[in-house]
Design an enzyme around this catalytic site. Structure first.
Site, PDB file in Angstrom:
ATOM      1  N   SER A 224      -5.252  13.013 -26.040  1.00  0.00           N
ATOM      2  CA  SER A 224      -4.535  14.153 -26.354  1.00  0.00           C
ATOM      3  C   SER A 224      -5.104  15.411 -27.303  1.00  0.00           C
ATOM      4  O   SER A 224      -6.185  14.791 -27.911  1.00  0.00           O
ATOM      5  CB  SER A 224      -3.320  13.881 -26.826  1.00  0.00           C
ATOM      6  OG  SER A 224      -3.248  13.516 -27.953  1.00  0.00           O
ATOM      7  N   CYS A 225      -4.674  16.601 -27.068  1.00  0.00           N
ATOM      8  CA  CYS A 225      -5.266  17.454 -28.095  1.00  0.00           C
ATOM      9  C   CYS A 225      -5.345  16.881 -29.574  1.00  0.00           C
ATOM     10  O   CYS A 225      -6.276  17.144 -30.277  1.00  0.00           O
ATOM     11  CB  CYS A 225      -4.809  19.007 -27.734  1.00  0.00           C
ATOM     12  SG  CYS A 225      -2.832  18.923 -28.124  1.00  0.00           S
TER      13      CYS A 225
ATOM     14  N   ARG B  85      -1.027  25.499 -17.090  1.00  0.00           N
ATOM     15  CA  ARG B  85      -1.694  25.929 -18.317  1.00  0.00           C
ATOM     16  C   ARG B  85      -2.914  25.212 -18.643  1.00  0.00           C
ATOM     17  O   ARG B  85      -3.817  25.989 -18.920  1.00  0.00           O
ATOM     18  CB  ARG B  85      -0.568  25.619 -19.607  1.00  0.00           C
ATOM     19  CG  ARG B  85      -0.991  26.377 -20.823  1.00  0.00           C
ATOM     20  CD  ARG B  85      -0.909  27.662 -20.823  1.00  0.00           C
ATOM     21  NE  ARG B  85      -1.469  28.661 -21.836  1.00  0.00           N
ATOM     22  CZ  ARG B  85      -1.760  29.800 -22.031  1.00  0.00           C
ATOM     23  NH1 ARG B  85      -1.893  30.257 -20.722  1.00  0.00           N
ATOM     24  NH2 ARG B  85      -2.344  30.247 -22.764  1.00  0.00           N
TER      25      ARG B  85
ATOM     26  N   ASP C  95      -2.306  23.391  -6.480  1.00  0.00           N
ATOM     27  CA  ASP C  95      -0.968  23.482  -7.018  1.00  0.00           C
ATOM     28  C   ASP C  95       0.074  23.724  -5.981  1.00  0.00           C
ATOM     29  O   ASP C  95      -0.156  23.676  -4.626  1.00  0.00           O
ATOM     30  CB  ASP C  95      -0.982  24.921  -8.069  1.00  0.00           C
ATOM     31  CG  ASP C  95       0.058  24.669  -9.160  1.00  0.00           C
ATOM     32  OD1 ASP C  95      -0.500  24.144 -10.038  1.00  0.00           O
ATOM     33  OD2 ASP C  95       1.231  25.161  -9.020  1.00  0.00           O
TER      34      ASP C  95
END
Length: 361
Positions: free
Chosen positions: A166-167, A13, A39
């Protein structure tokens, strides 16, 4: 300056959002060359599908297709975005085994969520990269940078693994930065983030032995949770160290979150004075990082807003006890996916510029 050679480890994401932020800023193939994405799968057709069809953020502004690197491979393993080729590389248990040196990658964006410890993230450097940006809070002594707040502390010579925090810290820290810079001060404070659900949660009730409530169905529950975001502000604004703590409520929305900071100022003030200071900061030294709104907005109105924090003057409160002039609640919105990903890109660009300037000295 030559394009910044970037690799993205973890194309989930946040990895995809960071890639899309690079494209959204018009940097792909110009200022930033995304050489490879890593990935568990190297299926470029699937990655292209995910990038073309996003439930929250919609269709991209760029063209994307998948091609084979050679006729011998079974499935397409190269993304072509606006004509620029990006190699899809198989993930490795040890970042040191990734071929960053061979690929010419200088900056790795570590977005797997697995290598957030400084020592583990340094594996990318052993693999040939020069610098690592972790898209999460980090441990082990990695330098934490919040753009707009403490990026000036970055040292090219000593900071090789850097965390973008962090956000939620990226939302809270700009507000706290203005409150301290403009001499309102913070004596003590409690933060709550009303946070959209994320990929780590469950679609239906499931197993979660370490966090029983966290195992409950995300889309139909309000779930209390922990967060280190408030304490982390003390890492980037030392004057607040030990003064802030907080918690999170995970709520049934797919994107956009909101911080509620209740604090006691170190001097008498008013809502009007706080509003004025934050509005001025949003228009000047915090422009592009901090926003200000006095409209009647809701969470969906902030989807795709690339500012780290948007202060909501309509939701600000002052304690109504007679004579109380130091006790306030301030509220600020953030697109926890989109805005955060833009800050990761901004941090990489900032580091690259500082590194280039340092190498000329």
């Amino acid at each position: 300056m030559a394009p910044i050679k970037v690799g993205i480890n973890g194309f989930g994401r946040i990895g995809r959002m960071v890639f899309q932020a690079i494209c959204d800023q018009g940097l792909i193939g110009t200022e930033i060359d995304v050489v490879a994405v890593v990935d568990m799968s190297t299926n470029a057709e699937y990655f292209a599908y995910q990038m073309k069809h996003d439930t929250v953020h919609g269709r991209p502004k760029y063209t994307v297709e998948a091609v084979k690197s050679s006729p011998s491979v079974e499935t397409a393993d190269v993304l072509v975005v606006n004509g620029h080729r990006i190699k899809c590389v198989k993930a490795q248990r040890n970042p040191a085994d990734l071929p960053w040196g061979k690929l010419g990658v200088d900056y790795v964006i570590e977005s797997t969520g697995l290598f957030t410890d400084k020592l583990k993230a340094e594996g990318h450097i052993k693999g040939g990269a020069k610098k690592v940006v972790i898209s999460a809070p980090a441990s082990g002594g990695a330098k934490t940078i919040v753009m707009g707040v403490n990026q000036h502390e970055y040292s090219p010579a000593s900071h090789h693994v850097v965390s973008n925090a962090s956000c939620t810290t990226n939302c809270l820290a700009p507000i706290v930065h203005v409150l301290t810079k403009e001499n309102f001060g913070i004596e003590t404070g409690l933060m709550t983030t009303i946070h959209s659900y994320t990929a780590t949660q469950k679609t239906v009730d499931g197993v979660s032995l370490k966090d029983w409530r966290g195992g409950r169905a995300a889309a139909v529950n309000i779930i209390p949770s922990t967060t280190g975001a408030a304490k982390a502000v003390g890492m980037v604004i030392p004057s607040t160290k030990g003064k802030l703590t907080g918690m999170s409520f995970r709520v049934p929305t797919p994107d956009v979150s909101v911080v509620d900071l209740t604090f006691r100022a170190t001097r008498d003030t008013s809502i009007q004075e706080i509003d004025k200071a934050i509005k001025k900061a949003a228009q000047t030294y915090m422009k592009g990082i901090l926003g200000f709104t006095d409209e009647e907005l809701v969470s969906a109105d902030f989807i795709n807003d690339n500012r780290s924090s948007v202060y909501d003057s309509k939701a600000t409160l002052q304690n109504n006890l007679p004579g109380e002039k130091r006790f306030f609640k301030v509220v600020s919105w953030y697109d926890n996916e989109w805005a955060y990903s833009h800050r990761v890109v901004d941090l990489v660009r900032y580091m690259a510029a500082k590194d280039a300037a340092s190498s000329k000295m």
